[in-house]
Enzyme design. Structure first.
Site, PDB file in Angstrom:
ATOM      1  N   ILE A 121      12.883  73.011  -6.664  1.00 57.93           N
ATOM      2  CA  ILE A 121      13.947  73.436  -6.139  1.00 57.93           C
ATOM      3  C   ILE A 121      13.809  73.870  -4.604  1.00 57.93           C
ATOM      4  O   ILE A 121      14.718  74.279  -3.825  1.00 57.93           O
ATOM      5  CB  ILE A 121      15.087  74.646  -6.944  1.00 57.93           C
ATOM      6  CG1 ILE A 121      13.681  75.833  -6.906  1.00 57.93           C
ATOM      7  CG2 ILE A 121      15.366  74.051  -7.966  1.00 57.93           C
ATOM      8  CD1 ILE A 121      14.633  77.134  -7.612  1.00 57.93           C
ATOM      9  N   GLY A 124       7.845  74.292   0.561  1.00 58.74           N
ATOM     10  CA  GLY A 124       7.283  75.202   1.650  1.00 58.74           C
ATOM     11  C   GLY A 124       5.941  74.542   2.271  1.00 58.74           C
ATOM     12  O   GLY A 124       5.222  74.067   1.553  1.00 58.74           O
ATOM     13  N   THR A 125       5.543  75.050   3.497  1.00 57.21           N
ATOM     14  CA  THR A 125       4.181  74.813   3.927  1.00 57.21           C
ATOM     15  C   THR A 125       3.211  75.151   3.065  1.00 57.21           C
ATOM     16  O   THR A 125       2.121  74.753   2.684  1.00 57.21           O
ATOM     17  CB  THR A 125       3.956  75.336   5.341  1.00 57.21           C
ATOM     18  OG1 THR A 125       4.984  75.030   5.989  1.00 57.21           O
ATOM     19  CG2 THR A 125       2.576  75.056   6.011  1.00 57.21           C
ATOM     20  N   ASP A 239      10.023  85.038   9.372  1.00 58.04           N
ATOM     21  CA  ASP A 239      10.299  83.511   8.792  1.00 58.04           C
ATOM     22  C   ASP A 239      11.881  83.561   8.494  1.00 58.04           C
ATOM     23  O   ASP A 239      12.267  83.050   7.493  1.00 58.04           O
ATOM     24  CB  ASP A 239       9.470  82.680   7.983  1.00 58.04           C
ATOM     25  CG  ASP A 239       9.666  81.299   7.987  1.00 58.04           C
ATOM     26  OD1 ASP A 239      10.213  80.843   9.098  1.00 58.04           O
ATOM     27  OD2 ASP A 239       9.309  80.779   6.914  1.00 58.04           O
TER      28      ASP A 239
END
Length: 509
Positions: A121, A124-125, A239
């Site tokens: 779902i 990310g990095t 972030d």
């Protein structure tokens, strides 16, 4: 969930096997519960005055402060090793306990077979997020698999910092860490969270979703309340963006993904990296290379999210750092000459515009209510000190004028929608517009082929990584063998003299 009181005593009777490791078959772990307990998702954990024990770190600092006393330092080192031994006996991997004992102090790991992993779902990095089913309780959870190298202590510390920060925070608008999935022999870790059906980016990308002004105020109030708590605990998120703002079907917004978060009130102040915050939400001081900044970086990102909620799209969409800075100056105006002289930012000379820019922010947001435009102007101040705080933003005129923020429970119910869903829709649309006018079925096949290709690439990378690790193991084994032989020869010399050493060498050949 999956937590054990930091005040609980873990009794350990370690027995070492021939390899020097802990023999799990002969480890006795006894846990004594204290009287006060708090229930969370079917399991218990305990806290003292809302604070978690971090004795490992404190003891380490005491040892350094008392370096003049060798005996005290020796006892403290032994105690630290004892704590690590307790954690390994409780089921934690040794590589984690040795480097980040404070992050897991007082907890025991959850078992992987207690969960059934479902679909991905989020991506990310540094992590991947999966929806999962907890078998015992039947509830749906989110599992975040963090990518790191457990052979590199700095990589483990970076990962453990997120755990430490999440354990420090406790607020209705912050994602709560329920537990950790790992084992003594595991090389990976999953962070367990409650499942949230949506994120702001996913909802904004839905063509049928339109936020009302009172709904936007409701979301902004929750976002600022969560950030106010973070900053009061000395934590900056670094972030903030739509995909990290999660929303459930009850209308509750929670700030998630603290993978880039750090402490902002640490002393002495250490230089920080400027390579944080997703580009479209990154403040100008970071684009100019600042390594000394604080919670104001989050306020800039909040301003970008606020404008995005009002306009329905990101307001600053640069493709490169240079273009992003240019767009910021065009919208918000360039800072005065005094700012460039005082700031001494690394890239100031390189990126300072030859001609000053005037702000076009009022013209851009002329159709918005004045109170909303005022708050955006404050949050998107190029000079960090002018952005105020999360507390001052919550007290702004925007939140005390009609229409007021609605109650979260009154918000509409939406089908599950996340950033990954928006990306999939966009990819399908792009593929369907390619020459040949592919059908939906063909688009699905192309997508599956793309996923298979990515999987093959990932498997190849893992195979290369395994080969590298095998080489490391061989090198370490060779070093250990050399050390053993040298010690053996030194022992023979000490016991029998050098003339026996020659005979031993000839025999060993």
């Amino acid at each position: 969930m999956g937590c054990v009181s930091s005040k609980q005593a873990v009794s350990v009777t370690p027995a070492f096997d021939h390899s020097g490791g802990l023999n799990s078959g002969r480890v006795r772990v006894g846990i004594e519960n204290d009287k006060a307990s708090h229930k969370s998702y079917g399991n218990s954990y305990h806290k003292k005055n809302g604070e978690l024990s971090c004795c490992g770190s404190e003891l380490g600092e005491s040892g350094r402060a008392s370096s003049n006393s060798e005996s005290l330092s020796f006892r403290l080192r032994n105690l630290q090793k004892y704590i690590e031994g307790e954690q390994v006996a409780a089921g934690w991997p040794a590589w984690l306990s040795a480097v980040a004992a404070e992050a897991i102090q007082g907890w025991v790991p959850l078992k992987a077979d207690a969960f059934e992993k479902l679909e991905k779902i989020g991506q990310g990095t540094y992590s991947s997020v999966f929806r999962a089913h907890e078998l015992e309780t039947g509830r749906i959870v989110a599992l975040k698999k963090v990518r790191f190298d457990n052979f590199e202590p700095e990589s483990v510390r970076f990962m453990a910092r997120e755990i430490l920060i999440l354990r420090r925070l406790n607020h209705p608008n912050i994602m709560k860490l329920d537990g950790l999935i790992t084992s003594r022999l595991s090389c990976s870790i999953y962070l367990v969270f409650e499942y949230m059906e949506h994120d702001i980016t996913g909802l904004l990308s839905c063509p049928d979703v339109r936020f009302s002004e009172s709904q936007i105020k409701c979301y902004m109030k929750q976002l600022l309340s969560g950030l106010e708590h973070c900053h009061s605990k000395g934590v900056m998120h670094r972030d903030i963006k739509g995909s990290n703002l999660l929303v459930n079907n009850e209308g509750i917004l929670k700030v998630g993904d603290f993978g880039l978060a750090n402490f902002c009130n640490s002393a002495p102040r250490q230089p920080l990296t400027s390579r944080v915050v997703t580009l479209w939400y990154r403040p100008p001081e970071l684009l100019l290379g600042s390594t000394d900044y604080g919670a104001a970086v989050d306020l800039w990102s909040v301003g970008c999210v606020f404008a995005e909620l009002l306009l329905g799209k990101p307001v600053l969409q640069g493709r490169t750092e240079v273009e992003q800075l240019h767009k910021i100056f065009k919208l918000c105006g360039s800072p005065p000459d005094e700012y460039w002289k005082k700031s001494k930012l690394p890239h100031a000379t390189l990126f300072k515009p030859q001609q000053p820019y005037d702000s076009s922010l009022r013209e851009t947001f002329k159709d918005l209510p004045t109170t909303a435009a005022n708050l955006i102007e404050t949050l998107l101040s190029v000079e960090p000190y002018k952005r105020g705080t999360a507390t001052s933003a919550l007290a702004s005129e925007y939140f005390i004028t009609k229409p007021y923020a609605c109650d979260p429970s009154s918000l509409p119910k939406y089908p599950p929608s996340k950033e990954i869903d928006a990306k999939n829709r966009e990819e399908a649309r792009r593929l369907s517009e390619l020459p040949g006018k592919r059908s939906v079925g063909e688009v699905v096949v192309l997508k599956q082929e793309s996923q298979q290709k990515n999987l093959v690439e990932a498997l190849n990378w893992h195979q290369q990584r395994i080969q590298q690790l095998e080489c490391k193991v061989l090198k370490i084994t060779a070093v250990i063998t050399c050390v053993f032989l040298k010690e053996k020869m030194a022992g023979l010399v000490a016991r029998h003299g050098s003339h026996h050493l020659t005979k031993w060498k000839m025999f060993s050949m």
